[in-house]
Design an enzyme around this catalytic site. Structure first.
Site, PDB file in Angstrom:
ATOM      1  N   ASP A 301       0.855  -1.201   0.000  1.00 44.12           N
ATOM      2  CA  ASP A 301       0.000   0.000   0.000  1.00 44.12           C
ATOM      3  C   ASP A 301       0.885   1.243   0.000  1.00 44.12           C
ATOM      4  O   ASP A 301       0.928   1.998   0.978  1.00 44.12           O
ATOM      5  CB  ASP A 301      -0.921  -0.025   1.231  1.00 44.12           C
ATOM      6  CG  ASP A 301      -1.848   1.181   1.294  1.00 44.12           C
ATOM      7  OD1 ASP A 301      -2.081   1.814   0.245  1.00 44.12           O
ATOM      8  OD2 ASP A 301      -2.316   1.507   2.396  1.00 44.12           O
ATOM      9  N   CYS A 341      -2.442   4.652  -5.348  1.00 44.80           N
ATOM     10  CA  CYS A 341      -3.357   5.745  -5.027  1.00 44.80           C
ATOM     11  C   CYS A 341      -3.072   6.980  -5.877  1.00 44.80           C
ATOM     12  O   CYS A 341      -3.532   8.078  -5.562  1.00 44.80           O
ATOM     13  CB  CYS A 341      -3.288   6.094  -3.545  1.00 44.80           C
ATOM     14  SG  CYS A 341      -1.660   6.669  -3.013  1.00 44.80           S
TER      15      CYS A 341
END
Length: 400
Positions: A301, A341
């Site tokens: 992530d 992201c």
């Protein structure tokens, strides 16, 4: 009625005409009437056709941000109340609202404004001059709308400290917008407790957009050995722990993030099974591989490796490298959760980059599922910039 009219050049405004909400400096032919930056203006095509009401800022490359396409619209308190009410009703219908993104800028038709709700505390980020002038009025309305549902707002903290404000000719700022309060706020998400530091944490203090992606990895982690890379304050690692993982290792380069992650582990009684270390992920993964370490589940992530089109090439290298290293650490038949992201790392490019990493790692990927951001960060199909989070779960197998 606005006294100022922004006239577009002939053939310009393609984004706006296809449903977008921005007017760029190179699309404007002329501006008729007097104005100050931050004022509401009308936007018209070259032939006088009305295109929308929005606020202007000539210091920004995005000169006008549209608030409404309805010619009869008046941007007053009643209008803002309607926008806030619509945003809150949508959240109540789609997500757990105990903590959620209450307003998501353009995707809620309030460009440049983000409001996150952490339990009974609000955190606001304003990145555009026009909305900044309306900020306090909107926040008063938010408190009133929440109050109608019996929710009392204990305090509001501003985190308008992103560099993007400087592109609008605005100073970066942070601080209390109400009487001071304890800025370490306890929330519960997916059964996991967190202390959210709204003053010193990244962005607004916590990444709410991964809420249901964190929940999705829980079922894969029971009795498993899990590696959580770029753990921030431990969210994926703690979801693995709460789901019954045998052992979890969370890694992040931020000492502050790791301290908060350890505090969160203690809060959930998971410190015996969930360990956190402060290391550079790019340095650690090859070391683990050299030692012959294998994990049942590896989670990647990372922060956005690119925030502009010009740096996409370097970002691709970074995503390819961590995915290759991550795959090599997954035992045969184990699982990889990986995401990006960055808005500029579009879904096609991200998918291609993962495919290249798998080829170089000599691994076969079996897709379990593809996800995006939680629905309190809605993707507005007419505002491409609202779609940014790509999240895959794969089963990773050795070449057959």
């Amino acid at each position: 009625m606005e006294n100022t009219i922004v006239k577009l050049k002939k053939g310009e405004g393609r984004l706006l005409k296809s449903g977008g909400m921005w007017v760029f400096d190179n699309e404007i032919d002329r501006i008729e009437g007097e104005f100050e930056d931050g004022d509401m203006v009308a936007v018209e095509d070259f032939d006088g056709y009305f295109l929308g009401h929005g606020f202007i800022n000539t210091k920004s490359r995005i000169v006008v941000r549209i608030m409404s396409r309805k010619k009869a619209a008046v941007i007053d308190e009643a209008f803002l109340r309607m926008r806030v009410k619509d945003a809150w009703e949508y959240r109540k219908a789609t997500v757990d609202t105990s903590s959620c993104r209450l307003i998501f800028a353009e995707a809620d038709y309030l460009p440049g404004l983000v409001v996150d709700k952490f339990s009974d505390v609000l955190v606001v980020e304003s990145t555009a001059l026009g909305i900044d002038r309306m900020k306090m009025q909107i926040l008063d309305i938010v408190c009133e709308v929440l109050g109608e549902d019996g929710i009392h707002v204990r305090g509001i903290y501003e985190r308008s400290d992103a560099k993007v404000r400087m592109k609008e000719g605005m100073e970066r700022t942070k601080g209390f917008l109400t009487e001071p309060f304890d800025t370490k706020v306890e929330i519960t998400e997916n059964g996991v407790k967190y202390i959210v530091d709204v003053e010193e944490g990244q962005k607004t203090g916590f990444f709410l957009d991964q809420k249901y992606n964190r929940l999705a990895i829980q079922r894969l982690c029971r009795d498993k050995k899990v590696l959580d890379c770029f753990t921030h304050t431990g969210s994926f690692a703690l979801n693995a722990g709460i789901a019954g993982a045998a052992r979890v290792l969370g890694v992040d380069a931020s000492e502050l993030g790791i301290c908060q992650a350890r505090e969160n582990a203690r809060l959930n009684g998971l410190e015996d099974r969930v360990e956190f270390i402060c290391r550079d992920v790019f340095e650690l993964l090859p070391e683990l591989e050299k030692k012959g370490e294998k994990f049942d589940v590896v989670i990647l992530d990372p922060p956005a490796f690119t925030k502009s089109r010009s740096s996409v090439k370097n970002a691709v290298k970074g995503y390819r490298e961590i995915n290759l290293r991550g795959m090599k650490l997954v035992r045969d038949g184990g699982y990889l959760a990986t995401c990006s992201c960055s808005h500029f790392m579009d879904p096609e490019l991200f998918t291609k980059t993962i495919r290249e990493a798998a080829k170089n790692a000599h691994k076969n990927l079996r897709q379990v599922e593809y996800r995006t951001q939680a629905s309190d960060h809605p993707i507005l199909w007419n505002a491409d910039e609202s779609y940014y989070l790509k999240f895959y779960i794969f089963q990773v197998c050795d070449e057959k």
